[in-house]
Design an enzyme around this catalytic site. Structure first.
Site, mmCIF file in Angstrom:
data_model
loop_
_atom_site.group_PDB
_atom_site.id
_atom_site.type_symbol
_atom_site.label_atom_id
_atom_site.label_comp_id
_atom_site.label_asym_id
_atom_site.label_seq_id
_atom_site.Cartn_x
_atom_site.Cartn_y
_atom_site.Cartn_z
ATOM 1 N N ALA A 48 0.825 -1.210 0.000
ATOM 2 C CA ALA A 48 0.000 0.000 0.000
ATOM 3 C C ALA A 48 0.858 1.258 0.000
ATOM 4 O O ALA A 48 1.968 1.254 0.500
ATOM 5 C CB ALA A 48 -0.885 0.000 1.233
ATOM 6 N N GLY A 88 1.116 -5.746 1.370
ATOM 7 C CA GLY A 88 -0.110 -6.174 0.696
ATOM 8 C C GLY A 88 0.174 -6.918 -0.598
ATOM 9 O O GLY A 88 -0.604 -7.782 -1.018
ATOM 10 N N GLU A 91 0.662 -10.381 0.408
ATOM 11 C CA GLU A 91 -0.628 -10.932 0.854
ATOM 12 C C GLU A 91 -1.491 -11.328 -0.345
ATOM 13 O O GLU A 91 -2.189 -12.349 -0.302
ATOM 14 C CB GLU A 91 -1.345 -9.917 1.755
ATOM 15 C CG GLU A 91 -0.659 -9.790 3.115
ATOM 16 C CD GLU A 91 -1.261 -8.715 4.016
ATOM 17 O OE1 GLU A 91 -1.758 -9.062 5.088
ATOM 18 O OE2 GLU A 91 -1.233 -7.527 3.637
ATOM 19 N N GLU A 111 5.204 -4.298 7.314
ATOM 20 C CA GLU A 111 4.277 -3.392 8.020
ATOM 21 C C GLU A 111 4.725 -3.042 9.436
ATOM 22 O O GLU A 111 4.514 -1.931 9.911
ATOM 23 C CB GLU A 111 2.874 -4.024 8.101
ATOM 24 C CG GLU A 111 2.129 -4.069 6.794
ATOM 25 C CD GLU A 111 2.461 -5.279 5.928
ATOM 26 O OE1 GLU A 111 1.737 -5.522 4.957
ATOM 27 O OE2 GLU A 111 3.451 -5.986 6.219
#
Length: 713
Positions: A48, A88, A91, A111
């Site tokens: 992100a 992300g 993920e 993160e």
């Protein structure tokens, strides 16, 4: 149309929407047999956009359901990973049924370094794929791993050296029609670890120790624990809940501020108008280091690791051989940590690293770093010599921690080429490089020093010339307050404990023992504050009408230099020992000292210890900003996080002041200053007073309240 290809590059809303639409279309279209997800421009996805984190709807919340959607697709979905798959991005890959990576790709869930946790079901899927111990390590440290390691861990199914997309298409065609159930990670059980409960308990203790008050690693562990104890959907709920806790904690804001501050300091500028946008660096193809003490050795190691050929110079053969041995030992150790081992550093090759006592060998270097001890006469003598021997364009750098750059430059015929490069010990480990311009330093010289920092994988921060520059100048009042607190009734272990609980890696007294008390003692003797040059009749606890503590001088007179002599503020098991134990001798020495000087010991609480040490340091920071020595508060914060062990999750001293609130900082300084009128470091800075008077503006607006004429040009 057998295969649908979808692109991710960042997890922006537009990309997420396109991904969702594409998946739904693929599922509805009978002619599509498989789906491939890849990146653009050789990069899968770095996750992100951090600027989006402040709005909770953006991250995790939006991506999680899409990852589930990928996984539940009735058609095989293959991830083709090139470049990086971070956060992300990884993920998304975990939601795919198959993962194929280019051999040079890197993967990770960083993160935690921004005060968050993987919020799109990553804490639940990763442990199911690669097991709890490895997943926990990746998630709580945020480290990136290369594709080769990812393959060993089972994080990817295949790695390729050529076209990743073609390989992914081949794989997709091969698996069409195969059952997808076994490939859906949410349906997999978490691989068993013998005695999982005990493993997690031990891991929790270790993570808490390393986190030093940072919440994110501990909450990451709780999320992974949920994967081992609850069904998938319940684990996902727990992950979201923990993600929201972190998002609203002040730590996530502090860590993200620190992330952007580090990028902001690359865009340097000086009050005279030189800046990063107009100055170009000179190439550095060969460097020299003068002086092979602790600092010089670390600097040589840094240069060799960055593949810059080095000439290392010492004053005589005895020092040279001692230095050579120490450097070789450091390089052997560094080589062992690297993938290619000693071959990749090639430091036995004299074209890469040469040791000498002959100054004439420096005639063709592009840059010299002088790292001899802090003695002005010696430094000037060396710079005078360099000025005669080095080629005209060579940059002359001094690794001084406080001495005047202009005075050093005055010994040369080219002051525009002289610059301060203040490395931090150990120099091959610490990320900070304080870059100090003098009155005549050219913009090209500053740009070259900044480029050098980047090449050495360090964070360069450009600052002006004053005693102690930024880092040490702010450190003086901090250490001074710590010593005054001892005089008034505290103990070294009590002061250190408070500051280590705040998040510092090491308190001021353990730091002083590590660095050596003799270093400051020599400097104070040089300044005439102690020793034979002190005028007779000078009061013991005053210098020039200001409060002074002779405690560190007295310890040095007793031969207590810290770890190197096994005694300092603490005692150690042996000379050079690392384990500090409170010393009864010191406690009784302090009581005798207080009796001698008629000081009545009082109990000092943790709040006073913290505020007097930190607020005096912050106050000096405001003075530095007002004088134009640094161009913004983020410069000071980057220096403190990377060079002085300030806890990153507290954003740096100036950011911390903004979260405490400037009115409170001012109020406390005024209170302490009234109690100790002979301590200038506690008198609130005019700039701090002004910011409070205009209504405590946010940190990014502070500099706009400085009247231009007050900055030192």
């Amino acid at each position: 149309m057998e295969l649908l290809s979808l692109t991710v590059n960042s997890n922006s809303l537009a990309v997420l929407q396109a991904l969702e639409d594409g998946l739904k279309k693929a599922d509805a279209d009978p002619s599509v047999k498989a789906v491939m997800i890849c990146g653009e421009n050789g990069k899968f996805s770095a996750g992100a956009d951090i600027r989006g984190f402040s709005s909770p709807k953006r991250h995790g919340g939006a991506l999680g359901p899409i990852v589930s959607l990928i996984e539940s697709s009735e058609k095989p979905v293959v991830a083709a990973i090139e470049g990086v798959a971070l956060g992300g991005g990884l993920e998304v890959a975990l939601g795919c049924h198959y993962r194929i990576a280019h051999v040079k790709a890197w993967m990770g869930l960083p993160e935690v370094t921004l005060g968050l946790l993987p919020g799109a079901e990553g804490t639940q899927r990763l442990p199911r794929l690669i097991g709890v111990p490895t997943a926990l390590d990746m998630i709580t440290t945020g480290k990136h791993i290369p594709a080769t390691e990812a393959l060993k861990l089972g994080l990817v199914d295949e790695i390729v050296e050529e076209n990743t997309i073609e390989a992914a298409i081949r794989l997709a065609n091969k698996v069409i029609g195969q059952p997808l159930g076994p490939r859906r990670l949410s349906l997999k059980p978490v691989p068993k670890v013998p005695n999982m409960e005990a493993f997690l308990r031990e891991a929790a203790v270790k993570v808490k120790q390393q986190a030093r008050g940072c919440l994110a690693p501990e909450l990451c562990l709780q999320a992974v624990r949920a994967a081992t104890e609850t069904p998938f959907a319940e684990g996902v709920r727990r992950e979201r809940e923990l993600f929201r806790v972190l998002l609203s904690s002040g730590q996530a804001q502090a860590l993200q501020y620190a992330f952007f501050a580090e990028r902001a300091v690359h865009r340097w500028a000086t009050p005279a108008g030189a800046s990063w946008s107009s100055a170009a660096p000179q190439p550095v193809c060969k460097a020299a280091v003068i002086g092979l003490g602790t600092m010089g050795r670390g600097i040589v190691t840094s240069l060799v690791k960055a593949s810059i050929p080095v000439v290392a110079l010492e004053q005589d053969l005895e020092y040279l051989n001692k230095g050579r041995k120490a450097v070789m030992l450091l390089l052997e150790r560094e080589a062992m940590k690297m993938e290619g081992g000693a071959q990749s550093l090639d430091f036995h090759n004299p074209a890469r690293l040469q040791f000498t006592v002959d100054f004439d060998l420096l005639h063709d270097v592009d840059l010299v770093i002088e790292a001899v001890f802090e003695n002005m006469a010696l430094k000037k003598e060396i710079f005078h010599k360099l000025s005669k021997i080095c080629k005209p364009g060579a940059l002359l750098c001094t690794n001084t921690s406080a001495l005047n750059i202009d005075e050093i430059a005055s010994a040369t015929s080219r002051p525009q080429q002289v610059i301060g490069t203040h490395f931090f010990s150990p120099a091959h480990v610490m990320r900070l490089l304080e870059i100090i311009y003098g009155r005549h330093t050219s913009p090209t010289a500053i740009a070259t020093a900044m480029q050098l920092a980047k090449t050495l994988k360090k964070v360069g921060v450009v600052v002006g010339n004053c005693f102690g520059f930024v880092g040490n100048r702010m450190m003086f009042p901090y250490v001074q307050q710590a010593v005054f607190l001892l005089e008034e009734g505290s103990r070294p272990e009590a002061v250190d404990q408070v500051l280590e609980d705040f998040g510092f890696k090491i308190g001021p007294f353990r730091m002083s023992d590590l660095a050596g008390l003799d270093v400051g003692w020599r400097s104070r003797q040089g300044q005439g504050l102690t020793g034979p040059s002190l005028p007779a009749g000078t009061p013991a606890r005053q210098r020039q009408g200001q409060r002074y503590s002779p405690l560190p001088d007295l310890l040095c007179e007793h031969g207590r230099f810290g770890q190197k002599t096994a005694k300092g503020w603490y005692q150690y098991e042996k000379a050079g020992g690392r384990t500090a134990t409170p010393d009864p001798w010191l406690h009784s020495f302090l009581s005798r000292y207080r009796d001698t000087h008629g000081i009545k010991a009082r109990f000092i609480d943790q709040e006073e210890i913290l505020e007097r040490c930190l607020f005096s340091l912050i106050n000096e920071g405001f003075a530095i900003l007002a004088e134009g020595i640094a161009s913004g508060p983020e410069h000071l914060d980057v220096i403190y996080i990377n060079g002085y062990g300030w806890p990153r999750h507290r954003g740096g001293p100036m950011f911390y002041a903004s979260t405490v609130g400037l009115p409170r900082v001012l109020d406390k300084l005024q209170k302490y200053s009234e109690a100790h009128p002979d301590v200038p470091g506690l008198r609130p800075s005019a700039f701090l007073k002004k910011l409070v008077a205009v209504g405590n503006p946010p940190i990014k607006e502070w500099m706009s309240y400085l009247s231009q004429q007050s900055s030192k040009l």
